[in-house]
Scaffold this motif. Structure first.
Motif, PDB file in Angstrom:
ATOM      1  N   ARG A   1      49.912  25.684  43.762  1.00  0.00           N
ATOM      2  CA  ARG A   1      50.467  27.011  44.047  1.00  0.00           C
ATOM      3  C   ARG A   1      51.264  27.513  42.855  1.00  0.00           C
ATOM      4  NH1 ARG A   1      55.348  29.241  45.374  1.00  0.00           N
ATOM      5  NH2 ARG A   1      55.227  31.201  46.561  1.00  0.00           N
TER       6      ARG A   1
ATOM      7  N   SER B   1      49.072  28.272  39.730  1.00  0.00           N
ATOM      8  CA  SER B   1      48.250  29.484  39.852  1.00  0.00           C
ATOM      9  C   SER B   1      49.077  30.748  39.662  1.00  0.00           C
ATOM     10  CB  SER B   1      47.561  29.523  41.212  1.00  0.00           C
ATOM     11  OG  SER B   1      48.508  29.673  42.268  1.00  0.00           O
TER      12      SER B   1
ATOM     13  N   GLU C   1      51.691  36.736  44.823  1.00  0.00           N
ATOM     14  CA  GLU C   1      51.048  36.056  45.948  1.00  0.00           C
ATOM     15  C   GLU C   1      50.828  37.066  47.066  1.00  0.00           C
ATOM     16  OE1 GLU C   1      51.843  31.854  47.937  1.00  0.00           O
ATOM     17  OE2 GLU C   1      53.371  33.305  48.552  1.00  0.00           O
TER      18      GLU C   1
ATOM     19  N   LEU D   1      46.092  34.580  48.305  1.00  0.00           N
ATOM     20  CA  LEU D   1      45.478  34.799  46.999  1.00  0.00           C
ATOM     21  C   LEU D   1      46.605  34.905  45.979  1.00  0.00           C
ATOM     22  CD1 LEU D   1      43.084  35.499  45.104  1.00  0.00           C
ATOM     23  CD2 LEU D   1      43.449  37.906  45.740  1.00  0.00           C
ATOM     24  N   ARG D   2      46.487  34.162  44.901  1.00  0.00           N
ATOM     25  CA  ARG D   2      47.588  34.100  43.926  1.00  0.00           C
ATOM     26  C   ARG D   2      47.063  34.348  42.524  1.00  0.00           C
ATOM     27  NH1 ARG D   2      48.480  28.872  47.030  1.00  0.00           N
ATOM     28  NH2 ARG D   2      49.904  29.439  48.716  1.00  0.00           N
TER      29      ARG D   2
ATOM     30  N   LEU E   1      44.683  31.894  38.241  1.00  0.00           N
ATOM     31  CA  LEU E   1      44.246  32.333  39.564  1.00  0.00           C
ATOM     32  C   LEU E   1      44.349  31.176  40.547  1.00  0.00           C
ATOM     33  CD1 LEU E   1      41.038  34.382  38.644  1.00  0.00           C
ATOM     34  CD2 LEU E   1      43.223  35.315  39.416  1.00  0.00           C
TER      35      LEU E   1
ATOM     36  N   LEU F   1      44.047  29.984  45.140  1.00  0.00           N
ATOM     37  CA  LEU F   1      43.914  30.249  46.568  1.00  0.00           C
ATOM     38  C   LEU F   1      44.723  29.217  47.331  1.00  0.00           C
ATOM     39  CD1 LEU F   1      40.043  30.809  46.787  1.00  0.00           C
ATOM     40  CD2 LEU F   1      41.796  32.584  46.963  1.00  0.00           C
TER      41      LEU F   1
ATOM     42  N   ASP G   1      45.998  23.895  48.377  1.00  0.00           N
ATOM     43  CA  ASP G   1      46.117  24.904  47.327  1.00  0.00           C
ATOM     44  C   ASP G   1      45.197  24.568  46.166  1.00  0.00           C
ATOM     45  OD1 ASP G   1      48.299  26.490  48.514  1.00  0.00           O
ATOM     46  OD2 ASP G   1      49.479  24.666  48.198  1.00  0.00           O
TER      47      ASP G   1
END
Length: 364
Positions: free
Chosen positions: A39, A42, A285, A294-295, A319, A321, A331
Motif C-alpha cells: 500500500r 504504491s 487512494e 485504487l492507489r 500504481l 490495488l 495489497d
C-alpha cells in the motif's frame, strides 16, 4: 507541556547533528528507506499520516493507537534487480487499550549465492575454479514500537527502538541501534503527522575479518582491510498532511503529501540547500465502501539538465490495488526502488490480517 518540551529538544538535536553533516557519509542504512508494505509503496511512500495497519510502526509509530482491532499481522515479499535481491518484512501490532498500542517488526534486504573469488588464484598464481565458494549478504532490522494518545491535546505520539544487524558473508558484520519518534494529530478535516528517524543518530559498529579479505598471490598479500569501523546515520524528518473526502455514494478519496527532509548537505532532490534537502512525495487512494482501493503515487521528483543546458523534471510513478474483507487485506504495488528509466519495475504483494479476541476461536 511535555510534548512541547520534546519538540524543542528534537529541533535542538537536529541543529547539533548538522555539525556532523560534513564528515558523515550521506547514505547509511539505506535499506530502511526503501519502504515497507505494498500500500505504502504504491502511494510513493507518502503515508506518514495514513498507514494504520501492521506496517504502521515502520512509517509512524504514533499510528499504533489507531488500529481498529486488537491484533494485526502483516507480511511482504519483494524482489529487485531481476530477482537478485530479496526484500522481506513482517509486522505485528497489539492494541493494548483505547489509549496505547505496541508493535514488533522485522525487515531484511539480502542477496544470496554471491561468488567468492578471493581465493581463485592459488599461491603459484594459477587459476583454480574449485576454490570459488558462495556467500550471502543481508541487512536486517528488528523494531519494537509503542504509541500512546494524549487526550488533553488530541495528539498521538509514539517511538521505535531498532536493532540493526548487517553482514557480508564471513568478511564483515555490523551491529547498530537507533530510535525513531512520531506524532499524529487531526486538525478539522485534515490530518498532520511527522516522523523523526534516527533521532539520536544511529550508530553501526563494523568489524572486519581481515584474513578472509586478504588475497595471497605468491609471497604477496593484497586487499588489506581495517579491523573495525563506526558508521553514523543522521536524523531525517518526514512531515505529512492528508485529507479524506466523500466523492459520490460509497466512493471516497484520500490525498496525502509528504516532505522528507535530510540535514547532511545537498542531495539530488527537488529542493536542495546546504542546510537541508527536501524530497516531496504525493499519494492518492480512491476506495469503494472500504472494500476495494485504487492507489497511485509520485516520488523521486528531480530536476535534470541535459548536455545542451536544457532543464527538465523527472519523477517515478507508482500504481497499486488493494482489497479488504473480514479483517484480511491484500495489497499490490507496481513500483521501483530507483528512478525511472534504468531499473526494472517490481510487482510487490503484501498481506495482512486484523482480529480481536472474539475472533480467535474462529481462526485456530
Amino acid at each position: 507541556m511535555r510534548p512541547t518540551i520534546l519538540l524543542f529538544y528534537v529541533l535542538l538535536l537536529l541543529g547539533v547533528q548538522g555539525a556532523l553533516a560534513q564528515t558523515t557519509p550521506k547514505y547509511s542504512n539505506e535499506f530502511l528507506q526503501v519502504g515497507v508494505g505494498a500500500r505504502a509503496l504504491s502511494m510513493g511512500g507518502s503515508v506518514v499520516t495514513s498507514e494504520l495497519g501492521p506496517f504502521s510502526t515502520f512509517w509512524n509509530p504514533a499510528s499504533l493507537t489507531l488500529q481498529g482491532q486488537k491484533y494485526g499481522v502483516g507480511a511482504m515479499h519483494a524482489e529487485y534487480f531481476a530477482g537478485i535481491a530479496s526484500f522481506d518484512a513482517i509486522g505485528f501490532t497489539y492494541r493494548q487499550d483505547s489509549l496505547s498500542g505496541f508493535s514488533l517488526g522485522f525487515v531484511r534486504l539480502g542477496v544470496d549465492d554471491i561468488l567468492n573469488t578471493t581465493q581463485l588464484i592459488d599461491k603459484e598464481g594459477n587459476l583454480d575454479y574449485s576454490r570459488i565458494s558462495l556467500f550471502s549478504t543481508s541487512d536486517n532490522a528488528f523494531f519494537v514500537g509503542y504509541g500512546r494518545i494524549i487526550p488533553q491535546l488530541g495528539l498521538s505520539i509514539g517511538g521505535n527502538a531498532k536493532i540493526i544487524y548487517r553482514h557480508v558473508g564471513q568478511f564483515a558484520s555490523a551491529y547498530g541501534f537507533g530510535i525513531d519518534l512520531g506524532a499524529r494529530k487531526g486538525l478539522g478535516k485534515w490530518l498532520v503527522a511527522a516522523t523523526l528517524r534516527d533521532v539520536t543518530t544511529t550508530f553501526s559498529y563494523w568489524t572486519f575479518n581481515s584474513k578472509k579479505l586478504e588475497i595471497q598471490v605468491g609471497d604477496s598479500t593484497f586487499n588489506y582491510a581495517p579491523s573495525q569501523s563506526v558508521e553514523l546515520t543522521l536524523p531525517r524528518l518526514i512531515a505529512g498532511v492528508s485529507r479524506r473526502i466523500a466523492v459520490v455514494g460509497k466512493v471516497s478519496a484520500m490525498a496525502e503529501l509528504n516532505l522528507e527532509m535530510t540535514f547532511d548537505g545537498r542531495r539530488h532532490t527537488l529542493i536542495s540547500s546546504k542546510a537541508a534537502s527536501i524530497d516531496p512525495k504525493l499519494g492518492l487512494e480512491v476506495g469503494y465502501d472500504g472494500l476495494v482501493f485504487l492507489r497511485m503515487g509520485v516520488n523521486n521528483i528531480q530536476e535534470e539538465t541535459d548536455f545542451g543546458g536544457k532543464k527538465s523534471y523527472s519523477f517515478q510513478p507508482n500504481l497499486g490495488l488493494g482489497v479488504k474483507w473480514r479483517g484480511w487485506s491484500l495489497d499490490y504495488a507496481l513500483t521501483n526502488i530507483g528512478s525511472v528509466g534504468i531499473g526494472q519495475y517490481s510487482n510487490i504483494f503484501s498481506v495482512g490480517y486484523s482480529f480481536d479476541r472474539l475472533n480467535l476461536n474462529n481462526i485456530f
